[in-house]
Design a protein around this motif. Sequence first.
Motif, PDB file in Angstrom:
ATOM      1  N   GLU A  67      20.168   7.084   1.467  1.00 23.96           N
ATOM      2  CA  GLU A  67      19.482   6.267   0.466  1.00 23.96           C
ATOM      3  C   GLU A  67      18.724   5.120   1.114  1.00 23.96           C
ATOM      4  OE1 GLU A  67      22.385   5.005  -2.302  1.00 23.96           O
ATOM      5  OE2 GLU A  67      22.495   6.924  -3.361  1.00 23.96           O
ATOM      6  N   GLU A  68      19.342   4.482   2.084  1.00 21.58           N
ATOM      7  CA  GLU A  68      18.655   3.385   2.767  1.00 21.58           C
ATOM      8  C   GLU A  68      17.406   3.888   3.493  1.00 21.58           C
ATOM      9  OE1 GLU A  68      21.484   1.631   5.336  1.00 21.58           O
ATOM     10  OE2 GLU A  68      22.675   0.696   3.731  1.00 21.58           O
ATOM     11  N   LYS A  69      17.558   5.032   4.208  1.00 20.79           N
ATOM     12  CA  LYS A  69      16.395   5.571   4.919  1.00 20.79           C
ATOM     13  C   LYS A  69      15.314   6.028   3.948  1.00 20.79           C
ATOM     14  CE  LYS A  69      18.762   7.000   9.136  1.00 20.79           C
ATOM     15  NZ  LYS A  69      19.074   8.132  10.053  1.00 20.79           N
ATOM     16  N   SER A  70      15.726   6.646   2.823  1.00 21.41           N
ATOM     17  CA  SER A  70      14.737   7.070   1.825  1.00 21.41           C
ATOM     18  C   SER A  70      13.995   5.867   1.260  1.00 21.41           C
ATOM     19  CB  SER A  70      15.441   7.830   0.690  1.00 21.41           C
ATOM     20  OG  SER A  70      16.118   8.958   1.186  1.00 21.41           O
ATOM     21  N   HIS A  71      14.722   4.821   1.003  1.00 20.27           N
ATOM     22  CA  HIS A  71      14.079   3.605   0.489  1.00 20.27           C
ATOM     23  C   HIS A  71      13.072   3.067   1.498  1.00 20.27           C
ATOM     24  CE1 HIS A  71      13.696   0.030  -1.965  1.00 20.27           C
ATOM     25  NE2 HIS A  71      13.950  -0.730  -0.905  1.00 20.27           N
ATOM     26  N   ASP A  72      13.463   3.063   2.762  1.00 17.32           N
ATOM     27  CA  ASP A  72      12.532   2.594   3.802  1.00 17.32           C
ATOM     28  C   ASP A  72      11.303   3.488   3.886  1.00 17.32           C
ATOM     29  OD1 ASP A  72      14.303   0.588   4.350  1.00 17.32           O
ATOM     30  OD2 ASP A  72      15.249   1.621   6.039  1.00 17.32           O
ATOM     31  N   LEU A  73      11.520   4.819   3.818  1.00 19.12           N
ATOM     32  CA  LEU A  73      10.391   5.742   3.891  1.00 19.12           C
ATOM     33  C   LEU A  73       9.448   5.575   2.698  1.00 19.12           C
ATOM     34  CD1 LEU A  73      12.186   8.994   5.110  1.00 19.12           C
ATOM     35  CD2 LEU A  73      10.588   7.583   6.417  1.00 19.12           C
ATOM     36  N   ILE A  74      10.012   5.397   1.523  1.00 20.41           N
ATOM     37  CA  ILE A  74       9.176   5.195   0.329  1.00 20.41           C
ATOM     38  C   ILE A  74       8.358   3.919   0.458  1.00 20.41           C
ATOM     39  CG2 ILE A  74       9.275   4.679  -2.139  1.00 20.41           C
ATOM     40  CD1 ILE A  74      11.667   6.604  -2.286  1.00 20.41           C
ATOM     41  N   GLN A  75       8.985   2.864   0.943  1.00 23.19           N
ATOM     42  CA  GLN A  75       8.253   1.607   1.139  1.00 23.19           C
ATOM     43  C   GLN A  75       7.107   1.793   2.133  1.00 23.19           C
ATOM     44  OE1 GLN A  75      11.090  -1.377   2.256  1.00 23.19           O
ATOM     45  NE2 GLN A  75      11.300  -2.125   0.152  1.00 23.19           N
ATOM     46  N   LYS A  76       7.403   2.466   3.258  1.00 28.82           N
ATOM     47  CA  LYS A  76       6.345   2.696   4.252  1.00 28.82           C
ATOM     48  C   LYS A  76       5.234   3.564   3.667  1.00 28.82           C
ATOM     49  CE  LYS A  76       9.330   2.175   8.286  1.00 28.82           C
ATOM     50  NZ  LYS A  76       9.905   2.850   9.477  1.00 28.82           N
ATOM     51  N   TRP A  77       5.608   4.610   2.892  1.00 23.70           N
ATOM     52  CA  TRP A  77       4.599   5.477   2.300  1.00 23.70           C
ATOM     53  C   TRP A  77       3.726   4.701   1.321  1.00 23.70           C
ATOM     54  CZ3 TRP A  77       3.543   7.136  -2.688  1.00 23.70           C
ATOM     55  CH2 TRP A  77       2.654   8.226  -2.800  1.00 23.70           C
ATOM     56  N   GLU A  78       4.318   3.828   0.519  1.00 22.16           N
ATOM     57  CA  GLU A  78       3.538   3.011  -0.410  1.00 22.16           C
ATOM     58  C   GLU A  78       2.586   2.096   0.338  1.00 22.16           C
ATOM     59  OE1 GLU A  78       6.380   1.015  -2.780  1.00 22.16           O
ATOM     60  OE2 GLU A  78       6.749   2.723  -4.123  1.00 22.16           O
ATOM     61  N   GLU A  79       3.077   1.479   1.410  1.00 19.84           N
ATOM     62  CA  GLU A  79       2.203   0.594   2.198  1.00 19.84           C
ATOM     63  C   GLU A  79       1.036   1.379   2.790  1.00 19.84           C
ATOM     64  OE1 GLU A  79       4.724  -1.181   5.029  1.00 19.84           O
ATOM     65  OE2 GLU A  79       5.814  -2.442   3.582  1.00 19.84           O
ATOM     66  N   LYS A  80       1.336   2.561   3.370  1.00 14.68           N
ATOM     67  CA  LYS A  80       0.267   3.373   3.958  1.00 14.68           C
ATOM     68  C   LYS A  80      -0.711   3.859   2.878  1.00 14.68           C
ATOM     69  CE  LYS A  80       1.589   3.229   8.243  1.00 14.68           C
ATOM     70  NZ  LYS A  80       0.735   2.593   9.283  1.00 14.68           N
ATOM     71  N   SER A  81      -0.182   4.202   1.699  1.00 14.41           N
ATOM     72  CA  SER A  81      -1.056   4.652   0.612  1.00 14.41           C
ATOM     73  C   SER A  81      -2.000   3.540   0.185  1.00 14.41           C
ATOM     74  CB  SER A  81      -0.209   5.112  -0.581  1.00 14.41           C
ATOM     75  OG  SER A  81       0.616   6.187  -0.223  1.00 14.41           O
ATOM     76  N   ARG A  82      -1.459   2.329   0.021  1.00 17.33           N
ATOM     77  CA  ARG A  82      -2.328   1.205  -0.342  1.00 17.33           C
ATOM     78  C   ARG A  82      -3.395   0.983   0.725  1.00 17.33           C
ATOM     79  NH1 ARG A  82       2.742  -1.385  -1.302  1.00 17.33           N
ATOM     80  NH2 ARG A  82       3.376  -1.244  -3.493  1.00 17.33           N
ATOM     81  N   GLU A  83      -2.986   1.057   1.981  1.00 16.41           N
ATOM     82  CA  GLU A  83      -3.947   0.854   3.069  1.00 16.41           C
ATOM     83  C   GLU A  83      -5.025   1.941   3.054  1.00 16.41           C
ATOM     84  OE1 GLU A  83      -3.881   0.500   7.965  1.00 16.41           O
ATOM     85  OE2 GLU A  83      -2.009   0.695   6.820  1.00 16.41           O
ATOM     86  N   PHE A  84      -4.611   3.218   2.823  1.00 17.65           N
ATOM     87  CA  PHE A  84      -5.575   4.317   2.787  1.00 17.65           C
ATOM     88  C   PHE A  84      -6.548   4.153   1.627  1.00 17.65           C
ATOM     89  CE2 PHE A  84      -6.763   8.508   1.174  1.00 17.65           C
ATOM     90  CZ  PHE A  84      -7.394   9.042   2.286  1.00 17.65           C
ATOM     91  N   ILE A  85      -6.031   3.811   0.452  1.00 19.44           N
ATOM     92  CA  ILE A  85      -6.900   3.639  -0.721  1.00 19.44           C
ATOM     93  C   ILE A  85      -7.869   2.486  -0.511  1.00 19.44           C
ATOM     94  CG2 ILE A  85      -6.888   2.983  -3.162  1.00 19.44           C
ATOM     95  CD1 ILE A  85      -4.200   4.484  -3.375  1.00 19.44           C
TER      96      ILE A  85
END
Length: 342
Positions: free
Chosen positions: A241-259
Amino acid sequence: MAFLPDEYPRVWTLTAPAPFADEVSCQCQAPHEKLTIAQARLGTPVDRPVRVYADGIFDLFHSGHARALMQAKTLFPNSYLLVGVCSDNLTHKFKGFTVMNEAERYEALRHCRYVDEVIRDAPWTLTPEFLEKHKIDFVAHDDIPYSSAGSDDVYKHIKEAGMFVPTQRTEGISTSDIITRIVRDYDVYARRNLQRGYTAKELNVSFINEKKYRFQNQVDKMKEKVKTVEERSKEFVNRVEEKSHDLIQKWEEKSREFIGNFLELFGPDGAWKQMFQERSSRMLQALSPKQSPVSSPTRSRSPSRSPSPTFSWLPIKSSPPSSPKAASASISSLSEGDEDEK
């Protein structure tokens, strides 16, 4: 028998076990006069300690016993504590069976820091001869009447003689309480000792009970293993759960940066549109032909020169030359005229 005066240094009991009374000799240097409690509390006599006696069974020696002995030791400023321990024969006769035998109980008392001397095979009821033999000034015990051996209180005559000093019992701990705990949880302790290597014969356990206890031990082991697996599984799930939370946060950050980068390039005011417009204008300029000038610039004539003569291209009637010489002369005149025009 070793000689040990009752004034021996207190450090003895802090670095070695307390001696037994039958191994030492008590020889007081001053006459053993009878003391009152008030005198003893004032620190008199100055030439010897106050000899205080406490007795008991002391089975399964515990903190309640130690606290009672501490109180007896600290009743007076300068005291010497003698502790009497009753034998197995007397104890079994008047009180009941003990868990520890007399030798074990004697040794337990020797290693208590408050004890200066241990008296083995102490009497159940104190006699004047016993008090005189050990030069006892006072007897310390809790104030609850102790009925035994056909007496309502075995310390009654000591109290009447003014030699009794009361101590306080420690609530919540006693030998009887400890035995009650063991009897109440008998199965637990029987299984515990079977696990530790004791035999059913040593524990006085029947064959059927032995098998039952061993089966229960196996069940407990399985429960412990299941519990361990569950705890590890919970830890693994928490980590995922902790790793999934970290991955989701990183994915959201990368998505915002890509957009953001995409909009910066391809948005209404993006750099890609500006670059496309620039390139389109350059291509249009390259593809469109250049327009020719509408009129040629006029030459400026020098003022020194006279204007060129105008020629009339109208047909002039002329007569043909009469002779070849005349024709050559006319041609030469025409050429001269052209040179002048230039």
